[in-house]
Write a protein that holds these residues in place. Sequence first.
Motif, mmCIF file in Angstrom:
data_model
loop_
_atom_site.group_PDB
_atom_site.id
_atom_site.type_symbol
_atom_site.label_atom_id
_atom_site.label_comp_id
_atom_site.label_asym_id
_atom_site.label_seq_id
_atom_site.Cartn_x
_atom_site.Cartn_y
_atom_site.Cartn_z
ATOM 1 N N PHE A 88 -25.578 8.295 -23.050
ATOM 2 C CA PHE A 88 -26.110 8.097 -24.398
ATOM 3 C C PHE A 88 -27.514 7.545 -24.259
ATOM 4 O O PHE A 88 -27.710 6.513 -23.603
ATOM 5 C CB PHE A 88 -25.272 7.078 -25.174
ATOM 6 N N LEU A 89 -28.509 8.191 -24.860
ATOM 7 C CA LEU A 89 -29.872 7.656 -24.833
ATOM 8 C C LEU A 89 -30.056 6.755 -26.048
ATOM 9 O O LEU A 89 -29.711 7.131 -27.175
ATOM 10 C CB LEU A 89 -30.908 8.784 -24.845
ATOM 11 N N LEU A 90 -30.603 5.574 -25.809
ATOM 12 C CA LEU A 90 -30.752 4.551 -26.842
ATOM 13 C C LEU A 90 -32.215 4.164 -27.003
ATOM 14 O O LEU A 90 -32.983 4.232 -26.047
ATOM 15 C CB LEU A 90 -29.971 3.289 -26.446
ATOM 16 N N ASP A 91 -32.571 3.755 -28.207
ATOM 17 C CA ASP A 91 -33.861 3.102 -28.437
ATOM 18 C C ASP A 91 -33.598 1.877 -29.304
ATOM 19 O O ASP A 91 -32.450 1.507 -29.540
ATOM 20 C CB ASP A 91 -34.906 4.065 -29.020
ATOM 21 N N GLN A 92 -34.663 1.246 -29.797
ATOM 22 C CA GLN A 92 -34.522 0.001 -30.549
ATOM 23 C C GLN A 92 -33.813 0.185 -31.887
ATOM 24 O O GLN A 92 -33.289 -0.773 -32.445
ATOM 25 C CB GLN A 92 -35.899 -0.642 -30.819
ATOM 26 N N GLU A 93 -33.792 1.376 -32.440
ATOM 27 C CA GLU A 93 -33.218 1.613 -33.766
ATOM 28 C C GLU A 93 -31.773 2.108 -33.721
ATOM 29 O O GLU A 93 -31.183 2.383 -34.756
ATOM 30 C CB GLU A 93 -34.069 2.643 -34.514
ATOM 31 N N ILE A 94 -31.203 2.187 -32.566
ATOM 32 C CA ILE A 94 -29.871 2.754 -32.387
ATOM 33 C C ILE A 94 -28.797 1.713 -32.675
ATOM 34 O O ILE A 94 -28.941 0.549 -32.348
ATOM 35 C CB ILE A 94 -29.726 3.284 -30.939
ATOM 36 N N ASP A 95 -27.698 2.172 -33.271
ATOM 37 C CA ASP A 95 -26.544 1.314 -33.532
ATOM 38 C C ASP A 95 -25.335 1.943 -32.837
ATOM 39 O O ASP A 95 -24.636 2.781 -33.411
ATOM 40 C CB ASP A 95 -26.304 1.184 -35.034
ATOM 41 N N ILE A 96 -25.092 1.536 -31.588
ATOM 42 C CA ILE A 96 -24.024 2.175 -30.813
ATOM 43 C C ILE A 96 -22.643 1.896 -31.399
ATOM 44 O O ILE A 96 -21.750 2.713 -31.271
ATOM 45 C CB ILE A 96 -24.079 1.806 -29.313
ATOM 46 N N ASP A 97 -22.479 0.756 -32.065
ATOM 47 C CA ASP A 97 -21.177 0.463 -32.679
ATOM 48 C C ASP A 97 -20.849 1.449 -33.792
ATOM 49 O O ASP A 97 -19.687 1.742 -34.052
ATOM 50 C CB ASP A 97 -21.134 -0.965 -33.219
ATOM 51 N N GLU A 98 -21.888 1.957 -34.464
ATOM 52 C CA GLU A 98 -21.700 2.950 -35.525
ATOM 53 C C GLU A 98 -21.716 4.377 -34.988
ATOM 54 O O GLU A 98 -21.605 5.335 -35.751
ATOM 55 C CB GLU A 98 -22.784 2.788 -36.596
ATOM 56 N N VAL A 114 -24.336 5.880 -33.334
ATOM 57 C CA VAL A 114 -25.643 6.508 -33.537
ATOM 58 C C VAL A 114 -26.452 6.382 -32.249
ATOM 59 O O VAL A 114 -26.604 5.284 -31.704
ATOM 60 C CB VAL A 114 -26.393 5.861 -34.724
ATOM 61 N N PHE A 115 -26.990 7.534 -31.787
ATOM 62 C CA PHE A 115 -27.724 7.602 -30.525
ATOM 63 C C PHE A 115 -28.952 8.499 -30.695
ATOM 64 O O PHE A 115 -29.044 9.245 -31.663
ATOM 65 C CB PHE A 115 -26.821 8.189 -29.424
ATOM 66 N N LYS A 116 -29.874 8.457 -29.739
ATOM 67 C CA LYS A 116 -31.018 9.384 -29.756
ATOM 68 C C LYS A 116 -30.558 10.789 -29.365
ATOM 69 O O LYS A 116 -30.924 11.763 -29.993
ATOM 70 C CB LYS A 116 -32.128 8.922 -28.807
ATOM 71 N N CYS A 117 -29.808 10.885 -28.283
ATOM 72 C CA CYS A 117 -29.239 12.147 -27.816
ATOM 73 C C CYS A 117 -28.121 11.800 -26.845
ATOM 74 O O CYS A 117 -27.998 10.650 -26.419
ATOM 75 C CB CYS A 117 -30.296 13.049 -27.181
ATOM 76 N N VAL A 118 -27.327 12.802 -26.484
ATOM 77 C CA VAL A 118 -26.144 12.550 -25.655
ATOM 78 C C VAL A 118 -25.952 13.714 -24.686
ATOM 79 O O VAL A 118 -26.156 14.871 -25.039
ATOM 80 C CB VAL A 118 -24.884 12.396 -26.537
ATOM 81 N N GLN A 119 -25.532 13.370 -23.464
ATOM 82 C CA GLN A 119 -25.152 14.400 -22.500
ATOM 83 C C GLN A 119 -23.730 14.133 -22.022
ATOM 84 O O GLN A 119 -23.426 13.032 -21.572
ATOM 85 C CB GLN A 119 -26.096 14.427 -21.306
ATOM 86 N N LEU A 120 -22.881 15.149 -22.123
ATOM 87 C CA LEU A 120 -21.514 15.070 -21.612
ATOM 88 C C LEU A 120 -21.466 15.820 -20.283
ATOM 89 O O LEU A 120 -21.885 16.983 -20.215
ATOM 90 C CB LEU A 120 -20.536 15.715 -22.597
ATOM 91 N N ASN A 121 -20.977 15.156 -19.251
ATOM 92 C CA ASN A 121 -20.836 15.781 -17.942
ATOM 93 C C ASN A 121 -19.371 16.150 -17.767
ATOM 94 O O ASN A 121 -18.483 15.303 -17.883
ATOM 95 C CB ASN A 121 -21.306 14.822 -16.856
ATOM 96 N N ILE A 122 -19.135 17.430 -17.515
ATOM 97 C CA ILE A 122 -17.778 17.978 -17.488
ATOM 98 C C ILE A 122 -17.485 18.459 -16.078
ATOM 99 O O ILE A 122 -18.100 19.419 -15.602
ATOM 100 C CB ILE A 122 -17.642 19.150 -18.483
ATOM 101 N N GLY A 123 -16.545 17.786 -15.411
ATOM 102 C CA GLY A 123 -16.229 18.150 -14.033
ATOM 103 C C GLY A 123 -17.484 18.110 -13.188
ATOM 104 O O GLY A 123 -18.369 17.286 -13.389
ATOM 105 N N SER A 124 -17.584 19.031 -12.246
ATOM 106 C CA SER A 124 -18.771 19.073 -11.389
ATOM 107 C C SER A 124 -19.703 20.231 -11.753
ATOM 108 O O SER A 124 -20.759 20.390 -11.159
ATOM 109 C CB SER A 124 -18.345 19.213 -9.924
ATOM 110 N N LYS A 125 -19.325 21.044 -12.750
ATOM 111 C CA LYS A 125 -20.094 22.256 -13.030
ATOM 112 C C LYS A 125 -20.846 22.248 -14.347
ATOM 113 O O LYS A 125 -21.875 22.901 -14.468
ATOM 114 C CB LYS A 125 -19.169 23.474 -13.007
ATOM 115 N N ASP A 126 -20.325 21.573 -15.349
ATOM 116 C CA ASP A 126 -20.894 21.690 -16.695
ATOM 117 C C ASP A 126 -21.562 20.420 -17.172
ATOM 118 O O ASP A 126 -21.104 19.316 -16.868
ATOM 119 C CB ASP A 126 -19.797 22.040 -17.711
ATOM 120 N N LYS A 127 -22.597 20.612 -17.947
ATOM 121 C CA LYS A 127 -23.261 19.544 -18.680
ATOM 122 C C LYS A 127 -23.565 20.097 -20.063
ATOM 123 O O LYS A 127 -24.051 21.213 -20.191
ATOM 124 C CB LYS A 127 -24.563 19.125 -18.012
#
Length: 188
Positions: A107-117, A119-132
Amino acid sequence: MSQLDQIISLIKSSPLTDIITVGFIDHDNDIDVKMFNIIQTELYLEFEPYFIRCSSINQYDKLKMEVVDKIVFDFKIEEGDEYCISSISDMYLFDPYGTNEITSIEFLLDQEIDIDEGVFKCVQLNIGSKDKIFLDPTHTFGIKINGKSSFIEWIDNKIAQPNYSSYSKLVWDKINNKSVINRLFPEG
């Protein structure tokens, strides 16, 4: 329980089973074919029996993620049109019918992000060893889905812009079952 905790709990307990877009079928067009129109600001990641709803918010500046139990159509359509969904996992997963366990999520965060809610700048999910799967809410039309190296490219592009923000990365790792926040670079 915060949205971040709910997201991590769901990812820990279930593999990704589908990637779903929402939209509507337009019956009022000039051709005699039904046309599917995607609402690109909304995307659902299915982890049976639940979903993670991903929404581009704040004028395409942030990604809101929340665990839900059903797909919601909270946009208006014209009379005569129909709500619909479409699976797009075949386009983004190496093995869409295999067990697509999320091994880590960034999860990419900046000063305006509320992770409890959730809310993130962008997100990357890594799936196994092959997919992102990289979810970029800053795309002109909504959420853009990319694959490998997109997370690093996104950060590099933001650093090149004047007045870039300070970013941190929150990484949850399934093997160690813990989350760590790393500062990526200082303010510009």
